[in-house]
Design a protein around this motif. Structure first.
Motif, mmCIF file in Angstrom:
data_model
loop_
_atom_site.group_PDB
_atom_site.id
_atom_site.type_symbol
_atom_site.label_atom_id
_atom_site.label_comp_id
_atom_site.label_asym_id
_atom_site.label_seq_id
_atom_site.Cartn_x
_atom_site.Cartn_y
_atom_site.Cartn_z
ATOM 1 N N THR A 254 0.834 -1.198 0.000
ATOM 2 C CA THR A 254 0.000 0.000 0.000
ATOM 3 C C THR A 254 0.872 1.253 0.000
ATOM 4 O OG1 THR A 254 -1.751 -1.126 1.225
ATOM 5 C CG2 THR A 254 -1.775 1.284 1.244
ATOM 6 N N GLY A 255 0.650 2.121 -0.937
ATOM 7 C CA GLY A 255 1.426 3.354 -1.031
ATOM 8 C C GLY A 255 2.587 3.283 -1.998
ATOM 9 N N SER B 83 1.713 16.367 1.341
ATOM 10 C CA SER B 83 0.713 15.461 1.911
ATOM 11 C C SER B 83 1.335 14.129 2.314
ATOM 12 C CB SER B 83 -0.423 15.224 0.898
ATOM 13 O OG SER B 83 -1.197 16.394 0.719
ATOM 14 N N MET B 84 2.298 13.673 1.551
ATOM 15 C CA MET B 84 3.003 12.443 1.920
ATOM 16 C C MET B 84 3.691 12.627 3.270
ATOM 17 S SD MET B 84 3.095 10.025 -0.711
ATOM 18 C CE MET B 84 4.716 9.349 -0.917
ATOM 19 N N ARG B 85 4.281 13.798 3.457
ATOM 20 C CA ARG B 85 5.030 14.059 4.699
ATOM 21 C C ARG B 85 4.108 14.216 5.896
ATOM 22 N NH1 ARG B 85 8.968 19.365 5.891
ATOM 23 N NH2 ARG B 85 9.272 18.924 8.117
ATOM 24 N N LYS B 86 3.026 14.982 5.761
ATOM 25 C CA LYS B 86 2.222 15.328 6.939
ATOM 26 C C LYS B 86 0.972 14.478 7.133
ATOM 27 C CE LYS B 86 -0.388 19.165 4.796
ATOM 28 N NZ LYS B 86 -1.745 18.739 5.151
ATOM 29 N N ASP B 87 0.589 13.699 6.102
ATOM 30 C CA ASP B 87 -0.646 12.912 6.217
ATOM 31 C C ASP B 87 -0.448 11.428 5.930
ATOM 32 O OD1 ASP B 87 -2.425 15.053 6.904
ATOM 33 O OD2 ASP B 87 -2.299 15.725 4.821
ATOM 34 N N PHE B 88 -0.087 11.106 4.702
ATOM 35 C CA PHE B 88 -0.071 9.706 4.277
ATOM 36 C C PHE B 88 0.885 8.830 5.080
ATOM 37 C CE2 PHE B 88 -1.349 11.242 -0.206
ATOM 38 C CZ PHE B 88 -2.681 11.242 0.159
ATOM 39 N N THR C 62 11.474 2.403 -0.729
ATOM 40 C CA THR C 62 12.161 1.158 -0.372
ATOM 41 C C THR C 62 11.826 0.737 1.049
ATOM 42 O OG1 THR C 62 13.991 1.611 -1.894
ATOM 43 C CG2 THR C 62 14.427 0.070 -0.087
ATOM 44 N N GLN C 63 11.734 1.706 1.927
ATOM 45 C CA GLN C 63 11.484 1.396 3.335
ATOM 46 C C GLN C 63 10.063 0.901 3.582
ATOM 47 O OE1 GLN C 63 12.733 5.036 5.274
ATOM 48 N NE2 GLN C 63 14.834 4.302 5.534
ATOM 49 N N SER D 281 8.205 2.805 8.970
ATOM 50 C CA SER D 281 7.950 3.386 7.645
ATOM 51 C C SER D 281 6.620 2.854 7.126
ATOM 52 C CB SER D 281 9.080 3.017 6.677
ATOM 53 O OG SER D 281 10.327 3.515 7.138
ATOM 54 N N GLN D 282 5.644 3.741 7.061
ATOM 55 C CA GLN D 282 4.297 3.320 6.704
ATOM 56 C C GLN D 282 3.669 4.280 5.698
ATOM 57 O OE1 GLN D 282 2.944 0.539 7.636
ATOM 58 N NE2 GLN D 282 4.249 -0.111 9.348
ATOM 59 N N PHE D 283 2.650 3.781 5.003
ATOM 60 C CA PHE D 283 1.773 4.603 4.170
ATOM 61 C C PHE D 283 0.358 4.222 4.571
ATOM 62 C CE2 PHE D 283 -0.923 5.726 0.679
ATOM 63 C CZ PHE D 283 -0.336 6.828 0.070
ATOM 64 N N TYR D 284 -0.394 5.181 5.089
ATOM 65 C CA TYR D 284 -1.730 4.909 5.609
ATOM 66 C C TYR D 284 -2.784 5.338 4.580
ATOM 67 C CZ TYR D 284 0.745 4.374 10.032
ATOM 68 O OH TYR D 284 1.608 3.964 11.022
ATOM 69 N N ALA D 285 -3.465 4.368 3.996
ATOM 70 C CA ALA D 285 -4.540 4.649 3.040
ATOM 71 C C ALA D 285 -5.847 4.793 3.809
ATOM 72 C CB ALA D 285 -4.639 3.531 2.011
#
Length: 328
Positions: free
Chosen positions: A52-53, A106-111, A159-160, A169-173
């Motif tokens: 995801t992300g 947005s990637m930095r402060k939200d996703f 990569t992370q 290291s995450q991406f929150y959908a």
């Protein structure tokens, strides 16, 4: 003497023809790319897993890289011919860059953050400011040098998040994260639509304080004012819009993939697809050698108004999508 002058004149004409040919080639807008195929290709090359992300991050990297590596490279800060006299492609670059900046923020402060009290991701913390240097900076540090550093940090982040052992290291959908970015896109499209519509000039009623009689602003403004884009800037606004919508089109396609479950739950996937369709229309081939600026229903077309129509429709759909995501 006359023969010598003739040779000089011939050389100048030849140089002008060469510069013109180069300028035409460098003015070729980048083609669209398949965001999912691009992500899969990058994952295969790096032996990484698509999580995801990953597709959204890979798309941001590809869009930013395209700005730097298209035919002619990055032109906005060039100080030598022929690029110093070109304005359409630098305007395109700026439009795409603005959308890149918004998504990077947005990637930095939200996703990448689970909540407001969570810490920022280190790579994104370094990447996002790199895209904020002036687009016309050519001396040390140069714009393209700083943007490339931002891209390199985004690659580290991608990569992370693909590494299952990198728990930090995450991406929150999530719907709220997506909505925050969409609100920024709305503002960009709204501004572009207004500037495009001003190509023919219009009397604008001041609605800045509409909605509440107690609203105030810093300084007084006239109740009505004439708004018109300067004649020499009409093509710049048009190509800035082309660049912005080109970038946003790819970002939304990536979001449709990474946020698929969220969109399905909200029954909003069709809304994203409709926005993408409107943005695709902004990328149709411009057959005219110049950007025409006819008035209203006159004999000559007005390319700016056509572009404003597509962007306004996409923006209206974005607003509806944002409201849909806000519902429980």
């Amino acid at each position: 003497m006359s023969q010598h002058k003739g040779k000089i004149a011939g050389t100048i004409v030849l140089l002008l023809i060469i510069f013109y040919a180069i300028a035409v080639y460098w003015s070729t807008e980048p083609a669209r790319f398949d965001v999912v195929a691009n992500a899969k290709e990058q994952a295969q090359l790096r032996n990484e897993k698509i999580v995801t992300g990953y597709t959204t991050t890979a798309t941001l990297i590809e869009v930013a890289s395209t700005i730097l590596n298209k035919p002619g490279g990055y032109l906005s800060n060039d100080v030598i011919p022929p690029s110093i006299i070109m304005d359409d492609m630098p305007a395109w670059e700026y439009g795409a860059l603005e959308m890149t900046r918004d998504l990077a923020l947005s990637m930095r402060k939200d996703f990448s953050r689970s909540q407001s009290q969570s810490t920022e991701h280190e790579a994104l913390k370094k990447a996002q400011p790199q895209f904020n240097i002036s687009s016309e900076a050519w001396a040390w540090p140069s714009a393209e040098g700083e943007y490339q550093k931002g891209i390199d940090y985004l690659v580290v982040y991608r990569t992370q998040i693909a590494n299952q052992h990198e728990r930090d290291s995450q991406f929150y959908a999530r719907a709220d994260n997506l909505r925050s970015w969409l609100k920024e896109a709305e503002k960009r499209l709204g501004s572009l639509s207004q500037r495009l519509s001003a190509s023919v000039g219009q009397e604008k009623v001041n609605t800045d304080l509409a909605g509440n009689s107690s609203n105030k602003q810093a300084t007084l403004a006239p109740l009505q004012q004439q708004v018109r884009t300067p004649w020499l800037k009409i093509d710049d606004v048009f190509y800035e819009s082309r660049g912005a919508t080109w970038a946003l089109l790819h970002f939304l396609q990536a979001v449709e993939y990474d946020f698929a479950d969220v969109l399905e739950k909200k029954n909003a996937r069709v809304s994203v697809q409709q926005i993408i369709r409107e943005l695709e229309a902004t990328q149709e081939t411009v057959w005219s050698p110049i950007i025409l600026n006819g008035n209203g229903f006159g004999y000559v077309a007005n390319h700016s108004l056509v572009m404003a129509n597509y962007i306004s429709r996409a923006n209206a759909a974005l607003i509806e999508l944002s409201e849909l995501l806000a519902q429980g």
